[in-house]
Each structure stands twice: as structure tokens, then as C-alpha cells.
Design a protein around this motif. Sequence first.
Motif, PDB file in Angstrom:
ATOM      1  N   ASP A  68       0.790  -1.293  -0.035  1.00  0.00           N
ATOM      2  CA  ASP A  68       0.451  -0.232  -0.013  1.00  0.00           C
ATOM      3  C   ASP A  68       0.619   1.356   0.083  1.00  0.00           C
ATOM      4  O   ASP A  68       0.607   2.164  -0.667  1.00  0.00           O
ATOM      5  N   ASP A  69       1.948   1.304   0.452  1.00  0.00           N
ATOM      6  CA  ASP A  69       2.564   2.196   0.427  1.00  0.00           C
ATOM      7  C   ASP A  69       4.112   2.384   0.384  1.00  0.00           C
ATOM      8  O   ASP A  69       5.291   1.075   0.540  1.00  0.00           O
ATOM      9  N   VAL A  70       3.757   2.109  -1.294  1.00  0.00           N
ATOM     10  CA  VAL A  70       5.075   2.735  -1.912  1.00  0.00           C
ATOM     11  C   VAL A  70       6.023   2.935  -1.450  1.00  0.00           C
ATOM     12  O   VAL A  70       7.364   2.207  -1.071  1.00  0.00           O
ATOM     13  N   GLY A  71       7.044   4.564  -0.641  1.00  0.00           N
ATOM     14  CA  GLY A  71       7.449   4.780   0.159  1.00  0.00           C
ATOM     15  C   GLY A  71       8.019   4.342   0.960  1.00  0.00           C
ATOM     16  O   GLY A  71       8.632   3.556   1.143  1.00  0.00           O
ATOM     17  N   ALA A  72       7.323   3.900   1.682  1.00  0.00           N
ATOM     18  CA  ALA A  72       8.344   3.185   3.138  1.00  0.00           C
ATOM     19  C   ALA A  72       7.986   1.749   2.918  1.00  0.00           C
ATOM     20  O   ALA A  72       9.388   1.083   3.018  1.00  0.00           O
ATOM     21  N   ALA A  73       8.071   0.854   1.448  1.00  0.00           N
ATOM     22  CA  ALA A  73       8.206  -0.453   0.897  1.00  0.00           C
ATOM     23  C   ALA A  73       9.465  -0.230  -0.105  1.00  0.00           C
ATOM     24  O   ALA A  73      10.235  -1.144   0.914  1.00  0.00           O
ATOM     25  N   LEU A  74      10.024   0.720  -0.896  1.00  0.00           N
ATOM     26  CA  LEU A  74      11.079   1.463  -0.562  1.00  0.00           C
ATOM     27  C   LEU A  74      12.386   1.558   0.003  1.00  0.00           C
ATOM     28  O   LEU A  74      13.323   1.007  -0.051  1.00  0.00           O
ATOM     29  N   ASP A  75      11.919   2.275   0.646  1.00  0.00           N
ATOM     30  CA  ASP A  75      12.777   2.372   2.672  1.00  0.00           C
ATOM     31  C   ASP A  75      13.367   0.860   2.695  1.00  0.00           C
ATOM     32  O   ASP A  75      14.319   1.068   2.541  1.00  0.00           O
ATOM     33  N   ALA A  76      12.118   0.432   2.793  1.00  0.00           N
ATOM     34  CA  ALA A  76      12.659  -1.277   3.735  1.00  0.00           C
ATOM     35  C   ALA A  76      14.121  -2.287   2.799  1.00  0.00           C
ATOM     36  O   ALA A  76      14.260  -3.156   3.430  1.00  0.00           O
ATOM     37  N   LEU A  77      13.317  -2.200   1.695  1.00  0.00           N
ATOM     38  CA  LEU A  77      14.701  -2.457   0.581  1.00  0.00           C
ATOM     39  C   LEU A  77      15.736  -2.007   0.703  1.00  0.00           C
ATOM     40  O   LEU A  77      16.489  -2.177  -0.308  1.00  0.00           O
ATOM     41  N   ALA A  78      16.605  -0.655   1.102  1.00  0.00           N
ATOM     42  CA  ALA A  78      17.091   0.458   0.569  1.00  0.00           C
ATOM     43  C   ALA A  78      18.267  -0.169   1.300  1.00  0.00           C
ATOM     44  O   ALA A  78      19.549  -0.229   0.661  1.00  0.00           O
ATOM     45  N   ASP A  79      18.382  -1.376   1.356  1.00  0.00           N
ATOM     46  CA  ASP A  79      19.768  -2.245   2.519  1.00  0.00           C
ATOM     47  C   ASP A  79      20.061  -3.105   0.731  1.00  0.00           C
ATOM     48  O   ASP A  79      21.423  -3.594   0.321  1.00  0.00           O
ATOM     49  N   ASP A  80      19.206  -2.808  -0.284  1.00  0.00           N
ATOM     50  CA  ASP A  80      19.774  -3.918  -1.449  1.00  0.00           C
ATOM     51  C   ASP A  80      19.084  -3.881  -2.472  1.00  0.00           C
ATOM     52  O   ASP A  80      18.400  -3.297  -3.300  1.00  0.00           O
ATOM     53  N   PRO A  81      19.917  -2.644  -2.945  1.00  0.00           N
ATOM     54  CA  PRO A  81      19.593  -1.587  -4.066  1.00  0.00           C
ATOM     55  C   PRO A  81      19.035  -2.127  -5.576  1.00  0.00           C
ATOM     56  O   PRO A  81      18.307  -1.472  -6.375  1.00  0.00           O
TER      57      PRO A  81
END
Length: 366
Positions: A231-244
Amino acid sequence: MSDSQSGTWSAPGRVNLIGDHTDYNGGFALPFALPLRTTVTAARRDDRTVAAGSVGHDAIEFETPGEPGAVDGWGAYVAGVAWALAESGVEVPGADLEIATDVPLGAGLSSSHSLECSVALALTGLAGLDIEATELAKIVQRVENDYVGSPTGLLDQMAILHSRAGHLSFFDARALTVEPVECDPAAAGLELLVVDSQAPHELVDGAYAERRRACEAAARRLGVETLREVDDVGAALDALADDPETQRRARHVLTENQRVLDCVELVRGGQLADIGPLLSASHASMRDDFENTVPAVDLIVETAVEAGALGARMTGGGFGGAVIALVPVERRAAVERAVTTAALGAGHPAPSYLPVVPSPGAGRDT
Ligand code: GLA
């Protein structure tokens, strides 16, 4: 002869206006059927043999139901259909099939799915069955997944089996629904132009599977079944930040879903001319985040837009193949000239051009 003794069935190729690599993530896409088709002229036999011929290919023959691996090459798409139908409980009859197609092969315009769908309709027609389009799409998907061995989604079969003339097909891969969206480019002074790059496909099967695995890994990390559940695209992308890399793959899918929804809204509102930036943004997302484009295709997109296309993007699975561009009618000749010049100048093959309109889906012809 009775109705189910013989007949002719055909299925179109498809082009995806927008929404690629979203289908196996439960997302959205907006394909339509091409005016190019695969036609199967079929006659029932008394035995269990299927004999099929197609111009330019060796004839094939096999016994139904067969099993994966029994037939390879182009015939796998025919034998796979007989096998998948039998797996779903259809008593597949023996048949003589004459196959002809004008869908270009290997251009990302779904020539193999148009073959599979036309054969599926012919064999079920000869069996006296009329299987509902979504059910048939799922059966045909097993040909790819379990017979041929490509982990593809349902976009192509759904587009081919559900499309209507004059309409785009708004596909929701989670709900498994297709809604027709009226689209008349000519009325808006526009053309939908398919540009076949003629560039050889690179690494298609392995790279497609690898992209799919990356999306599934992203969903697992986010604790959702598919990326559609985010639902929250921004939060999801933040959560994946350690694996670009995984983050980029997911960003393509998540932003592409929104672009499809935006595109549907514009087309429904009579604003086809305004979808250009969405098409071009979709291409940039594939090029930079999903990394499934190739230089010959990127150059076509870039040049088409510089020469007056309102937007353009690679269409389909990628790693080569075709571009779909939205072009004002009066700019088409200039776009074609500029694209050919640029492609040849960069040492790529000369592209071919095909203005298309949303065309009828698969069905029985006679
Ligand atoms: C291929 C597959 C489809 C879909 C597209 C990309 O065409 O067959 O299922 O994944 O690639 O959108």
C-alpha cells in the motif's frame, strides 16, 4: 460435416500499451490485440494423432495427450496445448492442423501465445467444448510454465482471449478480470505505431526468470504475498534500501502499476493524447530500474520522442523486441525516418513499422 468435425480458429498477437512485468506480481496491465493473427484450419481425426503443419517449419506429429519433453521446437507450443488440455480433463481428439501466421516471431508481440491460443480453441472446438476465456487462459499458461518451461504470467493469454475491437484490455492480474476500455486513436488524430527493433533477443528466458525471482524476493522481504499488496510504496522502497538491485526491481513494478491506473483514467476520460509521458516514464523505469531494455530499443524510444512521438516504450518481456509509440498522424513519416536513420547510424538493424489499431480477440472464424 457436423460443427465439431472441422473449422477455422484464429488468435491475434498482442501489444502491451503499458504495464510490463506486473502480471506475475498480481498487478495491472493495458494490452490490446493486434490486427495480425495466427489461424488454424483444423479437421478432426478418428485416432489420437495430432498432425500439424506450418509454412516455413517442419511438420510435426504426436499422439495425445503426450507429455512434457515429447516434442520440441515450434511443435512444443502445439503439443503443449494438447497436454495442458488433457491435464485439465479435456478428452483431446486427434486432429489435422494447418497453421498460418502473420505475427512476427521473436518481436515480443506474443507470436507463441497466439499460436497456443489458436490451437487451444481449435482442439476444444473439435472436442465440442467452449471453455470460458479466463479458464482457457489458465490452461494455456501451463503450456509455457510446465511444458515449454518459461515462468511467464497471464498477460498475453488474457489479452489474446479477451480483447475486443476498438478497445484496450485493462487487466487486473490479482482479480483475473479484463475490462474493455474504448480507444479510438484515429478520432484523436493519433496513431499507435509498433516499431520492431529486429534486434536479436538477449538472454530472454534466464533473465525473465531472474527478474521474476527478484520481485518475489522483494515481496517476501516486505511480508506480502505479491508486490500488488504493497500500500505504501515509499515505505516499501525504504525497507528495501539495503539491497539496491532488489529495490530497483520492486520500484519498477510498484510505479508501473500506478502508471497503468493513470493511463486507464486518461483514456477513459477521452485524453489519449495525454498518456505520452506515462509511456515514456514506463520505458525509463524498465531501462533504469528493471534493466530489461537493450541499446537498440532505447535508441528507438529516444529518437521517436525527439521526432514527435508523444511517448514511446518497449513492450512485452523485453531484452529486445518491439516498441509501441503514440504518434500524431502527421508526424508518423518523420518519426519513421528519424528512427531508421538513428538505428542504422548506430549499427543496429533497420527497424520495421506497423501502425496498429485495437483489434478483435481470438475466436472461431468458420
Ligand atoms: C511476457 C510474458 C507475460 C508478461 C510480459 C511482461 O510477454 O509472457 O506474462 O510477464 O512478458 O509484461
